[in-house]
Design a protein around this motif. Structure first.
Motif, short mmCIF file in Angstrom:
data_model
loop_
_atom_site.label_atom_id
_atom_site.label_comp_id
_atom_site.label_asym_id
_atom_site.label_seq_id
_atom_site.Cartn_x
_atom_site.Cartn_y
_atom_site.Cartn_z
N CYS A 236 19.67 120.64 34.00
CA CYS A 236 20.70 121.39 34.06
C CYS A 236 21.11 122.31 33.09
CB CYS A 236 22.03 120.41 34.42
SG CYS A 236 21.68 119.44 35.89
N ARG A 237 21.02 121.73 31.87
CA ARG A 237 21.04 122.58 30.66
C ARG A 237 20.14 123.72 30.58
NH1 ARG A 237 22.49 117.46 28.27
NH2 ARG A 237 20.39 117.17 27.53
N THR B 11 29.43 114.73 38.41
CA THR B 11 29.78 113.31 37.97
C THR B 11 31.19 112.95 37.84
OG1 THR B 11 29.69 113.87 35.76
CG2 THR B 11 27.57 113.34 36.92
N ASP C 282 30.84 120.04 38.29
CA ASP C 282 30.45 118.71 37.60
C ASP C 282 30.41 117.77 38.62
OD1 ASP C 282 29.88 116.40 36.21
OD2 ASP C 282 31.09 117.01 34.44
N TYR D 119 26.20 120.12 39.04
CA TYR D 119 25.32 119.64 37.97
C TYR D 119 25.83 118.34 37.33
CZ TYR D 119 29.07 121.48 35.06
OH TYR D 119 30.37 121.38 34.41
N ALA D 120 25.19 117.81 36.25
CA ALA D 120 25.59 116.64 35.49
C ALA D 120 25.55 117.19 34.02
CB ALA D 120 24.66 115.30 35.63
N PRO D 121 26.64 117.01 33.23
CA PRO D 121 26.59 117.36 31.94
C PRO D 121 25.33 116.79 31.07
CG PRO D 121 28.70 116.66 32.36
CD PRO D 121 27.87 116.11 33.74
N TRP D 122 24.93 115.61 31.31
CA TRP D 122 23.82 114.83 30.44
C TRP D 122 22.30 115.10 31.10
CZ3 TRP D 122 21.16 112.66 34.25
CH2 TRP D 122 21.92 112.16 35.59
N CYS D 123 22.35 116.13 31.90
CA CYS D 123 21.20 116.38 32.58
C CYS D 123 20.29 117.48 31.99
CB CYS D 123 21.40 116.83 34.26
SG CYS D 123 19.65 117.80 34.89
N GLY D 124 19.22 117.09 31.22
CA GLY D 124 18.35 118.33 30.67
C GLY D 124 17.96 119.38 31.62
N ARG E 35 20.27 111.00 38.82
CA ARG E 35 21.76 110.63 38.32
C ARG E 35 22.09 109.48 37.67
NH1 ARG E 35 27.54 110.58 41.71
NH2 ARG E 35 28.79 109.98 40.36
#
Length: 618
Positions: A524-525, A552, A550, A517-522, A15
């Protein structure tokens, strides 16, 4: 190795950077999930439970009994597959043998925290090996940076338990008070049972305790302490000097200064000093040689004694406390035999009534102590002298109930606190109360936080604290707006936010799978198309809801996510639900097989013709 290593091996995104994660652990009181799965003891003979050691080997049936029988003890939480645990075991055994020679003996034991994870979770064990010393109601964790030898372990235990300093004369008092800023002294007559005081002395690593025993000795020490308490003493920063002497200015006239350094001295240093005071000037001279000194010298200076010096009368028996802040001296006025009351009194005075959040104060602020005192933060992004004054008015009434802290937005630490408290840039001042202890056992639990919703006045702050103590407050949780029906229709995966999570996850009739998940997490994508494919594949299974949140931007009471993505199943059944975390490959077929094993409601992953038609036309 960390107990959460299983998450790291699956490519889990973190994170935040390590420096920020330290503070997250402090504020959230966050344990990482204990490691599960493969064990080297399955392959290597002699490892694990088959290998015998001197200390007691506890399990989930003997742990609580051992702790009840030995309220002062130390426990090694280890994993048999962990290399560092294996290294520590012989040292732990030797230390146990040495500490059994104490009078009374100190017992050491160990428990396989990999196998008995819930016990490790109970005590926030998130790394192997972890060593904790239990002294009645206080818990102290061993710092691995001290070393892993038995000598270091014994010294660590002694530092916390061998706390008795016996005062016998005035010289002892002067030496004791000179060496320490934060002191508690017990004065006990002949035949007095001071065991409660001794118990309190084991609960604080930063407070030094001493006793005067015997009626006449205690009365004599009381006079010396009363005299010292009546004087205003200060630590004077002299600093270093290239010359043999240095002259600096004192805060006021009529002060006496000792030449004995207050700053820590190394064994190899030979520095000796003398101090001469004239008016408001102090001349410091190095006596052991003609040169200067490199250490940042500190000396203690006190006001001169006079006939009117004594302002205090200290009776026997009594407990008194010296501290370098607020009123600087206090006499306990409660029941000396009540160890919990003594703890509360000490906890209320071991730090200033109001502190500012800095790197130097963070540990003291966030360390719960034996009384598990929460922290009340005033967070203001600009100077607010009027609001600060209102909060200061409530400080004395709040003392011993909360730690009161002012925080801004200038440092990285303060900005991290804003993030944890859910405060956006440009927001007005906020009063928030954060628990420094976790809100319960189990996986990924987090301390609760509460927010004052009315105007910030001294009366409102006091009422806010009272409402917290009476359980009238609802924890504050961060949440995005609830998704619309249109938003939900666009995604085969259900969308959860902070305000809807509990209703969905706690549905006793359904198995609920959640991707945190986190939107910036590779990672996760990369996982997202597989997770959507899983949701489409099992759309016909009405007993299973596949969702995401999300983590975060949303919070869930009692849970904090350590890494992304974290995939948790909340199986159908009674409340509270028992969660199961997924650690396998993130392919659809692998997850389907896992869900078939873990879900309460069993299902066929291949839909019938009718189910397929219904899923295609919801």
């Amino acid at each position: 190795p960390r107990a959460g290593a299983a998450m790291a091996t699956t490519g889990t995104g973190r994170r935040m950077a390590a420096g920020r994660y330290v503070f997250l652990r402090l504020v959230a009181v966050l344990p990482i999930l204990p490691a599960r799965g493969f064990s080297f003891s399955d392959l290597v003979p002699g490892m694990g439970s088959a290998q015998k050691h001197a200390t007691d080997e506890l399990d989930d049936t003997t742990f609580d009994t051992f702790m009840k029988e030995h309220p002062v003890s130390a426990i090694l939480f280890y994993a048999p597959w962990c290399f560092y645990s294996q290294q520590m075991l012989p040292s732990w055994d030797t230390a146990a043998q040495k500490l059994l020679l104490h009078d009374p003996p100190i017992y050491l034991a160990k428990i396989d925290s990999h196998r008995y994870g819930p016990i490790g979770d109970r005590y926030d064990v998130n790394a192997f090996p972890t060593m904790k010393l239990f002294a009645d109601d206080a818990v102290f964790e061993y710092d691995a940076n001290r070393g892993r030898g038995w000598q270091q372990i014994v010294k660590w235990v002694n530092e916390h338990l061998d706390r008795d300093h016996i005062l016998k004369n005035g010289e002892d008092v002067e030496q004791y008070l000179h060496d320490n800023d934060l002191n508690v002294v017990g004065l006990f007559p002949d035949g007095y049972n001071s065991s409660g005081f001794a118990k309190s002395s084991r609960h604080y690593a930063d407070v030094i305790f001493a006793e005067a025993r015997g009626t006449e000795v205690a009365k004599d020490m009381a006079k010396h302490l009363a005299t010292h308490a009546s004087l205003v003493c200060e630590t004077i920063d002299v600093g270093n000097s290239h010359e043999n002497t240095k002259v600096i200015e004192l805060p006021r006239e009529k002060m006496n200064c000792t030449g004995t350094p207050r700053n820590p001295q190394r064994a190899e240093w030979t520095d000796r000093f003398s101090a001469t005071v004239e008016g408001k000037k102090i001349t410091v001279k190095r006596d052991d040689e003609t040169g200067g000194w490199l250490q940042n010298l500190q000396l203690k200076c006190c006001d001169e004694e006079s006939a009117n010096t004594n302002k205090y009368t200290i009776n026997v028996p009594s407990i008194v406390m010296f501290m370098p802040h607020d009123e600087r001296f206090a006499i306990y006025d409660g029941d000396i035999a009540d160890a919990h009351a003594v703890d509360r009194w000490i906890s209320a005075r071991r730090s200033p009534m109001i502190m500012r959040l800095t790197m130097e104060t963070a540990d003291k602020i966030l360390e719960p102590g034996p009384e598990k005192m929460p922290v009340l933060f005033l967070i203001s992004q600009t100077e607010q002298p009027g609001i600060e004054a209102e909060v200061r008015k409530s400080a004395r009434e709040a003392r011993g109930r909360v730690k009161m802290v002012f925080s801004g937005a200038g440092s990285q630490l303060e900005r991290r606190l804003m993030d944890v408290a859910g405060i956006e840039a440009g927001s007005p001042p906020v009063v928030t109360l954060i628990e420094t202890h976790s809100s319960g056992g189990g996986q990924l639990h987090v301390a609760r936080k509460y927010r004052l919703t009315s105007d910030i006045t001294s009366a409102a702050v006091v009422q806010f604290i009272s409402d917290y103590e009476k359980g009238r407050l609802t924890p504050w949780l961060r949440s995005e707006p609830e998704p619309t029906a249109e938003d939900q229709a666009l995604d085969p995966v259900g969308i959860l936010v902070g305000t809807t999570f509990k209703k969905v996850a706690d549905d006793t009739k359904q198995d609920v799978l959640v991707d945190f998940y986190a939107p910036w997490c590779g990672h996760c994508r990369k996982f997202e198309p597989h997770y959507r494919g899983l949701a489409r594949k099992l759309k016909h299974v009405k007993s299973l809801r596949i969702t995401k949140m999300d983590a975060t931007r949303n919070e869930v009471e009692g849970m904090m996510i350590a890494g992304f993505p974290t995939i948790m199943l909340f199986p159908a059944g009674g409340l509270p639900k028992k969660t199961v975390q997924y650690h396998g490959n993130r392919e659809e077929d692998d997850m389907v097989r896992w869900l078939q094993e873990q879900c309460t409601h069993k299902f066929n992953p291949t839909p019938t013709a009718a189910e397929a038609a219904a899923a295609a036309n919801p």
